[in-house]
Design a protein around this motif. Structure first.
Motif, short mmCIF file in Angstrom:
data_model
loop_
_atom_site.label_atom_id
_atom_site.label_comp_id
_atom_site.label_asym_id
_atom_site.label_seq_id
_atom_site.Cartn_x
_atom_site.Cartn_y
_atom_site.Cartn_z
N LEU A 153 0.76 -1.32 0.12
CA LEU A 153 0.10 0.08 -0.04
C LEU A 153 0.98 1.17 0.05
CD1 LEU A 153 -2.54 -1.08 2.57
CD2 LEU A 153 -3.22 -0.49 0.05
N ARG A 154 2.00 1.34 0.89
CA ARG A 154 2.88 2.17 0.93
C ARG A 154 3.48 2.61 -0.28
NH1 ARG A 154 8.54 3.50 3.42
NH2 ARG A 154 8.10 5.62 3.59
N PHE A 155 3.98 1.61 -0.96
CA PHE A 155 4.67 1.64 -2.30
C PHE A 155 3.74 1.88 -3.72
CE2 PHE A 155 8.16 -0.83 -0.19
CZ PHE A 155 9.02 0.16 -0.46
N ALA A 156 2.50 1.86 -3.51
CA ALA A 156 1.33 1.97 -4.28
C ALA A 156 0.88 3.44 -4.16
CB ALA A 156 0.14 1.01 -4.32
N GLY A 157 1.51 4.17 -3.06
CA GLY A 157 1.00 5.53 -3.08
C GLY A 157 -0.47 5.64 -2.34
N ALA A 158 -0.90 4.49 -1.67
CA ALA A 158 -2.11 4.73 -0.98
C ALA A 158 -2.39 5.73 0.19
CB ALA A 158 -2.70 3.64 -0.59
N ASN A 192 -8.01 -10.93 -3.46
CA ASN A 192 -7.67 -9.64 -2.89
C ASN A 192 -8.26 -8.50 -3.90
OD1 ASN A 192 -6.17 -9.97 -0.38
ND2 ASN A 192 -4.94 -11.35 -1.79
N TYR A 193 -7.92 -8.76 -5.15
CA TYR A 193 -8.48 -7.50 -5.94
C TYR A 193 -9.77 -7.49 -5.93
CZ TYR A 193 -9.19 -4.75 -10.14
OH TYR A 193 -9.45 -3.83 -11.09
N ASN A 194 -10.85 -8.60 -6.21
CA ASN A 194 -12.20 -8.62 -6.31
C ASN A 194 -12.83 -8.50 -4.93
OD1 ASN A 194 -12.05 -8.70 -9.23
ND2 ASN A 194 -11.49 -10.79 -9.05
N PHE A 195 -12.25 -8.88 -3.94
CA PHE A 195 -13.05 -9.03 -2.66
C PHE A 195 -12.55 -8.33 -1.59
CE2 PHE A 195 -13.69 -11.80 1.36
CZ PHE A 195 -15.06 -11.41 1.53
N CYS A 196 -11.28 -8.59 -1.15
CA CYS A 196 -10.51 -7.84 -0.05
C CYS A 196 -10.52 -6.30 -0.02
CB CYS A 196 -9.22 -8.41 0.40
SG CYS A 196 -9.10 -10.37 0.57
N PHE A 197 -9.96 -5.89 -1.21
CA PHE A 197 -9.78 -4.45 -1.48
C PHE A 197 -10.85 -3.93 -2.34
CE2 PHE A 197 -5.40 -6.07 -0.72
CZ PHE A 197 -5.20 -5.30 0.37
N ARG A 198 -11.97 -4.64 -2.69
CA ARG A 198 -13.00 -3.91 -3.65
C ARG A 198 -13.47 -2.60 -3.14
NH1 ARG A 198 -18.05 -7.72 -4.19
NH2 ARG A 198 -17.93 -7.02 -2.03
N ARG A 199 -13.63 -2.64 -1.93
CA ARG A 199 -14.32 -1.38 -1.35
C ARG A 199 -13.61 -0.41 -0.80
NH1 ARG A 199 -19.38 -4.73 1.05
NH2 ARG A 199 -20.53 -5.07 -1.04
N ALA A 200 -12.06 -0.83 -0.78
CA ALA A 200 -11.33 0.17 -0.03
C ALA A 200 -11.02 1.25 -0.93
CB ALA A 200 -9.99 -0.57 0.04
N GLU A 201 -10.69 2.40 -0.10
CA GLU A 201 -10.35 3.55 -0.69
C GLU A 201 -9.09 3.52 -1.41
OE1 GLU A 201 -11.26 7.26 1.29
OE2 GLU A 201 -12.96 6.10 2.36
N LEU A 202 -9.18 2.72 -2.84
CA LEU A 202 -7.92 2.74 -3.46
C LEU A 202 -8.09 2.92 -4.88
CD1 LEU A 202 -6.36 -0.60 -1.98
CD2 LEU A 202 -5.81 1.72 -1.63
N THR A 203 -7.31 3.42 -5.92
CA THR A 203 -7.45 3.45 -7.47
C THR A 203 -7.55 1.96 -7.70
OG1 THR A 203 -5.26 3.51 -7.83
CG2 THR A 203 -6.82 5.76 -7.49
#
Length: 171
Positions: free
Chosen positions: A43-48, A132-143
């Motif tokens: 997350l840090r390296f992705a700039g979240a 992770n892409y479709n379930f875990c982080f789907r509703r997270a505030e991420l691009t």
């Protein structure tokens, strides 16, 4: 003779956890910590932004989905062992020498076993990424790009690379 040691590598983690339940006290938190660290760094390296909030929302799901992905890889890993009794008697020794025995003891002994094992690790990594892409982080505030990067990092760094560890080192 080789035939007496068939399922050691595949059953070892499962039976170890079943026979020695206290092992779960190490395995569960260690897996959680690895998932947490990989997620936080990715997350840090992705700039979240708001990494703590994203982790609070997603880490339990990420952790549980990692176990599901490992189970998918383990099931594929076990398939040749369960298929062997279904083969004609004449084909079983070759199958054992080329695939099932090396899978359980040392996948580096046979190109077929090594490819199969790498396929099992890849399946688990693919499932880790997808969940992770479709379930875990789907509703997270991420691009979308951040979700892809974090999911890919989890897939690469938390895949069950220990499938490649020769079990004969443990015996």
């Amino acid at each position: 003779m080789r035939r007496g040691t068939k399922l050691y590598n595949l059953i070892l983690p499962l039976w170890l956890l079943w026979i020695f339940p206290q092992t779960w006290l190490v395995v569960l938190p260690a897996n959680f910590i690895v998932d947490l660290l990989v997620s936080a760094l990715a997350l840090r390296f992705a700039g979240a932004r708001g990494i703590a909030g994203v982790l609070k929302f997603s880490i339990l799901r990420t952790w549980l989905c990692g176990f599901a992905a490992d189970a998918a890889g383990t099931a594929l890993m076990a398939a040749p062992l369960f298929a062997e009794p279904l083969l004609p008697e004449a084909a079983r020794p070759r199958w054992s020498d080329m695939l099932s025995y090396p899978l359980t003891m040392n996948p580096f002994e046979s190109p077929a076993a090594l490819l199969w094992t790498l396929g099992c690790v890849a399946l688990s990594a693919f499932v880790i990424y997808g969940l992770n892409y479709n379930f875990c982080f789907r509703r997270a505030e991420l691009t979308d790009a951040q979700r892809r990067r974090v999911s890919l990092a989890l897939a690469l760094f938390t895949a069950p690379w220990l499938f490649l560890l020769p079990a004969k080192w443990l015996y």
